[in-house]
Structure formats: structure tokens, C-alpha cells
Design a protein around this motif. Sequence first.
Motif, short mmCIF file in Angstrom:
data_model
loop_
_atom_site.label_atom_id
_atom_site.label_comp_id
_atom_site.label_asym_id
_atom_site.label_seq_id
_atom_site.Cartn_x
_atom_site.Cartn_y
_atom_site.Cartn_z
N CYS A 408 35.46 44.22 48.90
CA CYS A 408 35.73 45.06 47.73
C CYS A 408 35.19 44.38 46.48
CB CYS A 408 37.23 45.30 47.61
SG CYS A 408 37.76 46.05 46.05
N SER A 409 34.47 45.11 45.65
CA SER A 409 33.91 44.52 44.44
C SER A 409 34.99 44.02 43.49
CB SER A 409 33.04 45.55 43.71
OG SER A 409 31.86 45.81 44.44
N VAL A 410 36.10 44.75 43.42
CA VAL A 410 37.20 44.31 42.56
C VAL A 410 37.87 43.08 43.15
CG1 VAL A 410 39.44 44.95 41.59
CG2 VAL A 410 37.58 46.61 41.62
N GLY A 411 38.14 43.10 44.45
CA GLY A 411 38.72 41.94 45.11
C GLY A 411 37.80 40.73 44.99
N ASN A 412 36.51 40.96 45.15
CA ASN A 412 35.52 39.89 45.01
C ASN A 412 35.60 39.28 43.60
OD1 ASN A 412 32.94 38.51 44.64
ND2 ASN A 412 32.29 39.53 46.50
N HIS A 413 35.69 40.15 42.59
CA HIS A 413 35.77 39.69 41.21
C HIS A 413 37.02 38.84 40.98
CE1 HIS A 413 35.83 39.78 36.82
NE2 HIS A 413 37.05 40.27 36.88
N LEU A 414 38.14 39.29 41.51
CA LEU A 414 39.40 38.57 41.31
C LEU A 414 39.38 37.21 42.00
CD1 LEU A 414 41.89 41.54 41.75
CD2 LEU A 414 41.13 40.49 39.61
N LEU A 415 38.77 37.13 43.17
CA LEU A 415 38.66 35.85 43.87
C LEU A 415 37.66 34.94 43.17
CD1 LEU A 415 38.74 37.14 47.55
CD2 LEU A 415 40.55 35.87 46.36
N ARG A 416 36.60 35.53 42.64
CA ARG A 416 35.61 34.74 41.92
C ARG A 416 36.24 34.11 40.67
NH1 ARG A 416 32.04 38.36 41.55
NH2 ARG A 416 32.38 39.08 39.41
N GLU A 417 37.12 34.86 40.01
CA GLU A 417 37.83 34.32 38.85
C GLU A 417 38.64 33.09 39.24
OE1 GLU A 417 38.92 37.87 35.68
OE2 GLU A 417 40.30 37.46 37.33
N ALA A 418 39.33 33.19 40.38
CA ALA A 418 40.14 32.06 40.84
C ALA A 418 39.26 30.88 41.23
CB ALA A 418 41.00 32.49 42.02
N ALA A 419 38.09 31.16 41.82
CA ALA A 419 37.18 30.09 42.24
C ALA A 419 36.61 29.36 41.04
CB ALA A 419 36.06 30.66 43.09
N ALA A 420 36.43 30.08 39.93
CA ALA A 420 35.84 29.47 38.74
C ALA A 420 36.78 28.44 38.12
CB ALA A 420 35.51 30.55 37.72
N ASP A 421 38.10 28.67 38.25
CA ASP A 421 39.07 27.72 37.73
C ASP A 421 39.35 26.69 38.82
OD1 ASP A 421 40.95 26.41 36.27
OD2 ASP A 421 42.40 28.05 36.19
N TYR A 422 38.44 25.77 38.99
CA TYR A 422 38.44 24.90 40.16
C TYR A 422 39.60 23.90 40.16
CZ TYR A 422 37.17 21.27 43.48
OH TYR A 422 37.19 20.36 44.49
N GLN A 423 40.37 23.98 41.23
CA GLN A 423 41.33 22.94 41.56
C GLN A 423 41.16 22.68 43.04
OE1 GLN A 423 45.39 23.68 40.42
NE2 GLN A 423 44.81 24.68 38.51
N PRO A 424 40.87 21.45 43.45
CA PRO A 424 40.59 21.18 44.86
C PRO A 424 41.77 21.50 45.75
CG PRO A 424 40.89 19.13 43.66
CD PRO A 424 40.83 20.22 42.64
#
Length: 430
Positions: A408-424
Motif C-alpha cells: 500500500c502506498s500509504v502504508g509504505n509512506h508510514l513505514l518509510r517515515e519510521a525508517a527515516a528516524d533511525y534507531q537500531p
Amino acid sequence: MTEKLLQFIWGFGYFNKSSLATTKGEPLQIIFPGSLNKNQGPDFSSAKIRLGNTTFAGNVELHLKTSDWIKHGHESDANYRNVILHVVYEHDVDVNNIPVFELSPRVSVLLLNRYESFMNNASFIPCGGNIVSAKELIWKGWKERLLVERLSRKAEHVLCLFEASNCHWEETFWWMLARAFGGKINGDAFEAMARSVPVNLLSKHKTSLHQLESLLLGQTNLLNDAFEEDYPKLLQREYRFLKSKYNLQPTAVPVLLLRMRPGNFPTVRLAQLAALVHQTTHLFSRIIEAQKLGEITDAFAVAANDFWHYHYTLKEASSFKKKTIGADMADNVIINTVVPVLFAYGLYRNEEKYKDKALRWLDETSAEVNRVTKGFEFIGIKNRSAYDSQALLELRNEYCSEKRCLNCSVGNHLLREAAADYQPASGKLL
């Protein structure tokens, strides 16, 4: 963590890319992660990487653990001989000489937590309140793709009907139109009736409204009783004559009246359908040629004959109410019949103008209001037109209900947001 999520993270590069190295410490550069392979063989094909000073081109295989290579029997499978990189979430053991890249120390724990919350969410949609943060630009492209997917699937059914009708578009549309007038309860019965009364027979009698009514009512077995009023008796006589003349066989699919408002009674809908046939000519051709939706909606502004203004059935009189095809019914026919057949025609002819017109007409049609659209509106997603409501139905039924957040493009966007705020991440499997 799942293999699908791992493929998603690798394919989109949602991990920390600084100072990449294999598990043996060899410097790694990912030139191209490869293309996701949906067939047998490694997960990604045509990848390109640089190890040290050497560039390699080939396939990439992904696993949750390195030892899964042995568990899945890849060691003896010829399809995996051209694997240039083994990407794993957790490296547990060396299994061969293929370079191994471990992802777990580089994946954001916020991404993993958000995905896990999506998968465990039992509410209306997996992403819940997060969905409103998606930008309008993302929604615009995603809605169009959802509509194209929905209409392409509907077009497959239309083209099957087209083939069954000996490639006759007017006949195909007549079958679909009749089904629409039957609604969810009597759609099968009305389509069976339409298949038993071909358009060339309708055209012979289209100037006579009561003959059209007799054909439609008679073929659905609604003229078999004893009647007291003159008009039903007239229809009965006409049908007996036409049935004998054309050797007609009534349909075997029963017509139902249970749990139905009087305005939707099959007798009323068939009378309105007869009036529509009576007052229009080559309706499918008009749809193809029309540029404005109003040209088509005007065609549906018809009413059944005077008898039906005082009746809902053939046996009992009622207080006066003009039996016109209402705006809601007309919108329903536009959304579920006109637009799908128009889109299918565009696919069949390979002409984008018809598909574009189908999408445009959806945007000009009033939005549907139902449980799904109300659910989206409750969490802040607007439902302005049938373009929106059809897209939201597709999203809910084909993506949200199936937890296909990664597609899903929206789901993809929301996960990408979380990936950008990197915490290992911790390195442990979820």
C-alpha cells in the motif's frame, strides 16, 4: 520480522547505509538491490554490488537467518548458483562462501514496531489514526492506482460477458444494465431475464411500452397469476402471444421480494427498465460517444407508465407515487455498470480516452455512503465523490482487510517515515 518485511526493507533500502560491510568485514557497496522475483528462485534478480574493488552482477537471496539457506535446500538447487549476496536479518552461522550482509543492526526499531502494530491492529484499518498523516500527493496517485486495479478486475468480468454475447457490446451492456436494476437480491434473476430477451427482440418492440413490460415481467415469471385489473390482464395476454411467437422460455431463477422497500420491488424495477428501453436508443453507443456525464444521466430520467404510479405490484393498488428512476439508482448504474463497461471497452480497444473518461465520470458522480466510507470519514479521510468511495472500497477490501500494508502506498509512506528516524533494532527476531 517476516520475509516479506525483509524483502520490503531491502528492496526500498530502508536501513542505515553508512559503512556497509559483509559479516567478514569486507566493504560493501549496493549499486542496485535487484528486482523482486515473484517466481521460483532467488528473491531479487539482476542486482549489482561492489565488494572491495570488484563489481558483481547477479541475484540476491534473503532469509531471516543465515542457516535458513540450508533449511530451504538452496545448497543443492541450481537456481541459486548465481547468488552474489546473501542478505539476512540475523547472521547465526556460516554456511558457504557466499558473502553475507546482516540487516538487523541497521534497521530502525521504530519501523519494526510500527509494522508490528499494523499487523496486530484489529481495528477498522491496520494503520488507524496514522493514515491521516499521508500527504495529498501520495493519496492522489494511490487512489488512481486503486481505481485502475478495481476497474481492471471488473473489466475482466465485462469482457467475459462480451465473449459470451458473441462479441456484441450492446448485448453485453443490456445484460449488465438489467443486473444493476435487479440489485444485490435480484441481480441474477434480472440478468437471466436479459439473456433470454436479446436486444434485437427488444428493438422490435421498443415503440410499445406495454409489450416491453410484458416481455420483462413474463420472462421473470411475474405474469403467471390470476389478475383482477385490466392492465395486468393486458400484459398477460401480450406475453402469452409473444412467448408463443418467439418460443420464449421463462427464466428458472426466482425473483425475491423479501426484506425490500416497495420502491425496489422487482415489478417496479422491471417497469422502469422497460421505460428506459422504450425511451432510449443504442444506450451503449451513446455512452461511448458522450463527452459529458450529464448526457447519460439525463437518459435515466425516466418514469414507469401511469399504472405503476398507483401500484408497487400487479395485484394491489397503492397511494399515488410517481415511479421515476431516482438519483441514487442512476448513480448506482453509473458506478457499477456504465463506468466498468466503458473502462473495459477502453482496454479492449487499447484506447486510453475511454478509460480516462470512466475515471472522470466517477469523479463527477456523487460519493457512495456505506459502512466502509463512513469508517474512513471517521478517521479523517474525505469522501467527496464516487472516485473516492470506489478507491476507499478497494483499499479496505483488497489491502487493509488482508494486511497488505507493504503493498500500500500509504502504508509504505508510514513505514518509510519510521525508517527515516533511525534507531537500531536489538538484533532479535520479533
